[in-house]
Design an enzyme around this catalytic site. Structure first.
Site, PDB file in Angstrom:
ATOM      1  N   SER A  75       0.834  -1.208   0.000  1.00  0.00           N
ATOM      2  CA  SER A  75       0.000   0.000   0.000  1.00  0.00           C
ATOM      3  C   SER A  75       0.864   1.253   0.000  1.00  0.00           C
ATOM      4  CB  SER A  75      -0.900   0.015   1.240  1.00  0.00           C
ATOM      5  OG  SER A  75      -1.721  -1.128   1.287  1.00  0.00           O
TER       6      SER A  75
HETATM    7  N1  SAH Z   1      -0.826  -4.777   4.295  1.00  0.00           N
HETATM    8  C1  SAH Z   1      -0.173  -5.049   3.030  1.00  0.00           C
HETATM    9  C2  SAH Z   1      -1.101  -4.729   1.867  1.00  0.00           C
HETATM   10  C3  SAH Z   1      -1.053  -5.795   0.836  1.00  0.00           C
HETATM   11  S1  SAH Z   1      -2.309  -5.766  -0.389  1.00  0.00           S
HETATM   12  C4  SAH Z   1       1.179  -4.336   2.925  1.00  0.00           C
HETATM   13  O1  SAH Z   1       1.505  -3.528   3.787  1.00  0.00           O
HETATM   14  O2  SAH Z   1       1.926  -4.611   1.996  1.00  0.00           O
HETATM   15  C5  SAH Z   1      -3.548  -6.805   0.353  1.00  0.00           C
HETATM   16  C6  SAH Z   1      -3.159  -8.202   0.741  1.00  0.00           C
HETATM   17  O3  SAH Z   1      -4.336  -8.846   1.236  1.00  0.00           O
HETATM   18  C7  SAH Z   1      -2.644  -9.085  -0.390  1.00  0.00           C
HETATM   19  O4  SAH Z   1      -1.408  -9.623  -0.032  1.00  0.00           O
HETATM   20  C8  SAH Z   1      -3.712 -10.178  -0.517  1.00  0.00           C
HETATM   21  O5  SAH Z   1      -3.195 -11.439  -0.899  1.00  0.00           O
HETATM   22  C9  SAH Z   1      -4.282 -10.212   0.887  1.00  0.00           C
HETATM   23  N2  SAH Z   1      -5.631 -10.761   1.017  1.00  0.00           N
HETATM   24  C10 SAH Z   1      -6.698 -10.605   0.179  1.00  0.00           C
HETATM   25  N3  SAH Z   1      -7.770 -11.275   0.659  1.00  0.00           N
HETATM   26  C11 SAH Z   1      -7.372 -11.869   1.826  1.00  0.00           C
HETATM   27  C12 SAH Z   1      -8.019 -12.719   2.773  1.00  0.00           C
HETATM   28  N4  SAH Z   1      -9.294 -13.122   2.641  1.00  0.00           N
HETATM   29  N5  SAH Z   1      -7.285 -13.130   3.848  1.00  0.00           N
HETATM   30  C13 SAH Z   1      -5.996 -12.768   4.010  1.00  0.00           C
HETATM   31  N6  SAH Z   1      -5.332 -11.980   3.140  1.00  0.00           N
HETATM   32  C14 SAH Z   1      -6.011 -11.541   2.059  1.00  0.00           C
END
Ligand code: SAH
Length: 224
Positions: A75
């Site tokens: 993000s």
């Molecule tokens: N907090 C992260 C943001 C990553 S983008 C950072 O700081 O980099 C969002 C993430 O959520 C992705 O890695 C995706 O695989 C994960 N995601 C999506 N749906 C999910 C679910 N149901 N349970 C766990 N993770 C999930």
């Protein structure tokens, strides 16, 4: 030392140049309206350049999102700061993050002193990121699983933070909040509205909206 371990030791460094770039990023976030000093201090300490693909290292301290593999993104720092600020942390809370991704948001939360639990559904990211966070000395609890289900074995949580766009409010997560606890959720399908939900009582919740945002989708199930 072979090339990859040489490259590894080079890229794990955090030097004065990185620190200077981080200070600038913190100033940018202040100008964009982030006021929580604890959040700004944490962002000033986390080496974001270690959480992104090597090709983007020189851009790590720009206020931008980047690809992290498995079709996911780290993000934008402003988004991380804004969501973290909405959590209103003092540093003693038990926090659940949904969507570990690169681990950057998790690191910011752990820098703030909270007891962190974080779930990722993509095993590739789960493995890579839990290894990195441990190497950097972060002591959180990392899980491979479906965030829609939360972590029933570790309830209740003071705060839950969803870092993917959720098409609906996951009921299991609401029920894993302490009374008075809050869930921060980007709510919507193609486009989301940043939303804060507070558990007032057992079945009584309050909802406040904080404007539009865009996240990768929160998907069901685990990808092996
Ligand atoms: N907090 C992260 C943001 C990553 S983008 C950072 O700081 O980099 C969002 C993430 O959520 C992705 O890695 C995706 O695989 C994960 N995601 C999506 N749906 C999910 C679910 N149901 N349970 C766990 N993770 C999930």
């Amino acid at each position: 030392m072979n090339f990859s371990s040489y490259f590894y030791s080079m890229t794990k460094h955090d030097n004065y140049r990185h620190k200077g770039l981080r200070n600038k990023l913190v100033q940018t976030l202040k100008q964009k309206g982030i006021t929580d000093i604890r959040v700004l201090d944490a962002i000033g300490r986390v080496p974001r350049h270690l959480f992104i693909e090597s090709g983007f290292v020189n851009f790590a301290y720009q206020d931008k999102a980047f690809p992290i593999g498995a079709g996911q993104t780290i993000s934008q720092p402003y988004t991380v700061a804004f969501q973290t600020q909405l959590l209103e942390l003092t540093g003693n809370e038990k926090v659940l993050e949904i969507g570990t991704g690169s681990g950057y948001q998790a690191a910011v939360l752990m820098e703030m002193g909270v007891e962190l639990f974080t779930i990722e559904r993509q095993s590739e990211l789960y493995s890579k990121t839990s290894k990195l966070l441990k190497e950097l000395g972060y002591k959180g609890r990392f899980f491979l699983g479906d965030g829609y289900k939360g972590l029933p074995a570790h309830v209740p949580f003071d705060k839950i933070l969803i870092t993917a766009g959720a098409p609906f409010i996951p009921k299991d997560l609401l029920l894993q909040l302490k009374k008075g606890g809050t869930l921060i959720i980007p709510l919507g399908e193609k486009e989301q509205v940043m939303t804060k939900i507070t558990r007032i009582n057992d079945n009584d919740f309050e909802q406040i909206e904080y404007g539009k945002c865009a996240f990768v989708p929160m998907l069901e199930g685990v990808v092996k």
